[in-house]
Design an enzyme around this catalytic site. Structure first.
Site, PDB file in Angstrom:
ATOM      1  N   GLY A  72       0.375 -24.636 -10.114  1.00  0.00           N
ATOM      2  CA  GLY A  72      -0.850 -25.323 -10.343  1.00  0.00           C
ATOM      3  C   GLY A  72      -1.538 -25.683  -9.215  1.00  0.00           C
ATOM      4  O   GLY A  72      -1.861 -27.039  -9.067  1.00  0.00           O
ATOM      5  N   GLU A  95      -1.557 -20.208  -9.794  1.00  0.00           N
ATOM      6  CA  GLU A  95      -2.690 -21.120 -10.632  1.00  0.00           C
ATOM      7  C   GLU A  95      -3.111 -20.158 -11.783  1.00  0.00           C
ATOM      8  O   GLU A  95      -3.434 -18.924 -11.653  1.00  0.00           O
ATOM      9  CB  GLU A  95      -3.859 -21.200  -9.648  1.00  0.00           C
ATOM     10  CG  GLU A  95      -5.037 -21.699 -10.362  1.00  0.00           C
ATOM     11  CD  GLU A  95      -4.987 -23.035 -11.058  1.00  0.00           C
ATOM     12  OE1 GLU A  95      -5.345 -23.054 -12.430  1.00  0.00           O
ATOM     13  OE2 GLU A  95      -4.334 -23.894 -10.540  1.00  0.00           O
ATOM     14  N   ILE A  96      -3.041 -20.567 -12.783  1.00  0.00           N
ATOM     15  CA  ILE A  96      -3.161 -19.846 -14.136  1.00  0.00           C
ATOM     16  C   ILE A  96      -4.765 -19.477 -14.297  1.00  0.00           C
ATOM     17  O   ILE A  96      -5.372 -18.563 -14.920  1.00  0.00           O
ATOM     18  CB  ILE A  96      -2.627 -20.504 -15.301  1.00  0.00           C
ATOM     19  CG1 ILE A  96      -2.479 -19.709 -16.502  1.00  0.00           C
ATOM     20  CG2 ILE A  96      -3.352 -21.626 -15.507  1.00  0.00           C
ATOM     21  CD1 ILE A  96      -1.675 -20.073 -17.686  1.00  0.00           C
ATOM     22  N   ASN A 138       1.119 -17.736 -14.506  1.00  0.00           N
ATOM     23  CA  ASN A 138       1.858 -18.553 -15.280  1.00  0.00           C
ATOM     24  C   ASN A 138       3.222 -18.993 -15.119  1.00  0.00           C
ATOM     25  O   ASN A 138       4.199 -18.414 -15.310  1.00  0.00           O
ATOM     26  CB  ASN A 138       1.478 -18.221 -16.853  1.00  0.00           C
ATOM     27  CG  ASN A 138       2.270 -19.128 -17.777  1.00  0.00           C
ATOM     28  OD1 ASN A 138       2.417 -20.158 -17.465  1.00  0.00           O
ATOM     29  ND2 ASN A 138       1.603 -19.293 -19.067  1.00  0.00           N
ATOM     30  N   ALA A 139       3.240 -20.219 -14.309  1.00  0.00           N
ATOM     31  CA  ALA A 139       4.755 -20.588 -13.885  1.00  0.00           C
ATOM     32  C   ALA A 139       5.603 -20.910 -14.842  1.00  0.00           C
ATOM     33  O   ALA A 139       6.930 -20.658 -14.809  1.00  0.00           O
ATOM     34  CB  ALA A 139       4.606 -21.527 -12.730  1.00  0.00           C
ATOM     35  N   LEU A 158       1.758 -31.094  -8.489  1.00  0.00           N
ATOM     36  CA  LEU A 158       0.830 -32.334  -8.185  1.00  0.00           C
ATOM     37  C   LEU A 158      -0.195 -32.661  -9.037  1.00  0.00           C
ATOM     38  O   LEU A 158      -1.168 -31.565  -9.429  1.00  0.00           O
ATOM     39  CB  LEU A 158       0.039 -32.141  -6.894  1.00  0.00           C
ATOM     40  CG  LEU A 158       1.085 -31.539  -5.583  1.00  0.00           C
ATOM     41  CD1 LEU A 158       0.438 -31.651  -4.248  1.00  0.00           C
ATOM     42  CD2 LEU A 158       2.422 -32.664  -5.506  1.00  0.00           C
ATOM     43  N   ASP A 161      -1.354 -31.313 -15.780  1.00  0.00           N
ATOM     44  CA  ASP A 161      -1.798 -31.519 -16.891  1.00  0.00           C
ATOM     45  C   ASP A 161      -0.889 -32.632 -17.680  1.00  0.00           C
ATOM     46  O   ASP A 161       0.082 -32.216 -18.159  1.00  0.00           O
ATOM     47  CB  ASP A 161      -2.092 -30.386 -17.965  1.00  0.00           C
ATOM     48  CG  ASP A 161      -2.877 -30.221 -19.104  1.00  0.00           C
ATOM     49  OD1 ASP A 161      -3.045 -31.812 -19.277  1.00  0.00           O
ATOM     50  OD2 ASP A 161      -3.452 -29.299 -19.677  1.00  0.00           O
ATOM     51  N   GLU A 241      -7.606 -33.820  -7.016  1.00  0.00           N
ATOM     52  CA  GLU A 241      -7.095 -34.583  -7.949  1.00  0.00           C
ATOM     53  C   GLU A 241      -6.712 -36.085  -7.261  1.00  0.00           C
ATOM     54  O   GLU A 241      -7.173 -37.283  -7.704  1.00  0.00           O
ATOM     55  CB  GLU A 241      -6.374 -34.231  -8.843  1.00  0.00           C
ATOM     56  CG  GLU A 241      -6.648 -33.357 -10.183  1.00  0.00           C
ATOM     57  CD  GLU A 241      -7.621 -33.999 -11.146  1.00  0.00           C
ATOM     58  OE1 GLU A 241      -7.422 -35.153 -11.298  1.00  0.00           O
ATOM     59  OE2 GLU A 241      -8.446 -33.391 -11.249  1.00  0.00           O
TER      60      GLU A 241
END
Length: 265
Positions: A72, A95-96, A138-139, A158, A161, A241
């Protein structure tokens, strides 16, 4: 004749290096994506089917594989920060979100061009970025398709969600089922780094990692004493973030775990 008014505005300085970098405003995307949705992803059947030379052309024919994985990865802040610090370590962001992963890909390409045209006296950071790449993946479903057993030394989660609602906790990136996959990919002695500004999520991730027999909690002071201070600093400050939390004067909750080797009886 009326005097022509003098325009005191100066033309903005054109910096070719800056001009190459993509702008986030052109890569609009939702803040999060549903990991259980069908995202029409292309993924390799197994790690041996990946042509890593397309991701790291400067390291082709070296036999090197990614050792750092940022799950992510967002806009790639951690990768960009760590690249010059570990120039001989390959790193992969996962990253999705399609627009965000495309932004990271374009950003890396621009940084590589910038480094190639840099002056000899340029900072050391300009000489790198060949060691980082990104995949749209998608990990939660496909992490073992990218990383062989014990191939990673660092695994990063890190500001994931939070999935606040109880019925959505199954979508959290840390869970007993997924921890088995993370332990598979991480070699003994490797570190899982987690950080969040949501205390409930921090406690969730920490408790699940503590309960898993292949992970052992390691405090920040110990990691810094082992020379991992630059990584810890990047975990705290390099992501979008993380900087947002700082601007809002919020708290950040860090929890790190070492992959241990269980002795067979």
């Amino acid at each position: 004749m009326a005097k022509r008014k003098r325009d005191n505005k100066q033309e903005p300085e054109t910096n070719p290096a800056v001009a190459l970098l993509p702008q986030k405003k052109h890569y609009r995307q939702r803040a999060h994506a549903n990991p259980f949705s069908d995202h029409s992803l292309d993924y390799p059947p197994s790690p041996i089917d990946i042509d890593w030379a397309t991701h790291y052309p400067a390291y082709a024919n070296t036999g090197k594989l990614p050792e750092f994985a940022d799950v992510g990865c967002g806009f790639g802040g951690l990768l960009i920060a760590l690249a010059p610090l570990f120039p001989d370590t390959l790193m992969l962001g996962m990253e999705i979100r399609v627009q965000v992963s495309q932004y990271v890909q374009d950003r890396i390409a621009a940084l590589r061009v910038t480094a190639a045209t840099a002056e000899p006296t340029a900072p050391a950071a300009a000489a790198h970025y060949q060691n980082i790449s990104v995949v749209r993946a998608n990990a939660m479903k496909f992490l073992p398709n990218y990383f062989a057993k014990h191939s990673l030394t660092s695994l990063f989660f890190l500001f994931p969600d939070p999935h606040f609602k109880s019925r959505k906790h199954k979508a959290r990136i840390i869970s007993p089922t997924l921890l088995a996959e993370y332990a598979y990919a991480l070699r003994p002695g490797g570190i899982v780094y987690t950080i969040t500004d949501v205390k409930d999520l921090h406690e969730w991730m920490k408790s699940h990692l503590e309960d898993f027999p292949l992970f052992e909690y390691v405090d920040e002071e110990t990691l810094r004493a082992e020379g991992k201070g630059p990584i810890i600093d990047a975990v705290y400050t390099s992501t979008e973030e993380g900087r947002k939390v700082e601007r809002n004067k919020g708290d950040k909750w860090l929890a790190c775990f070492k992959r241990i080797e269980v002795q067979r009886q």
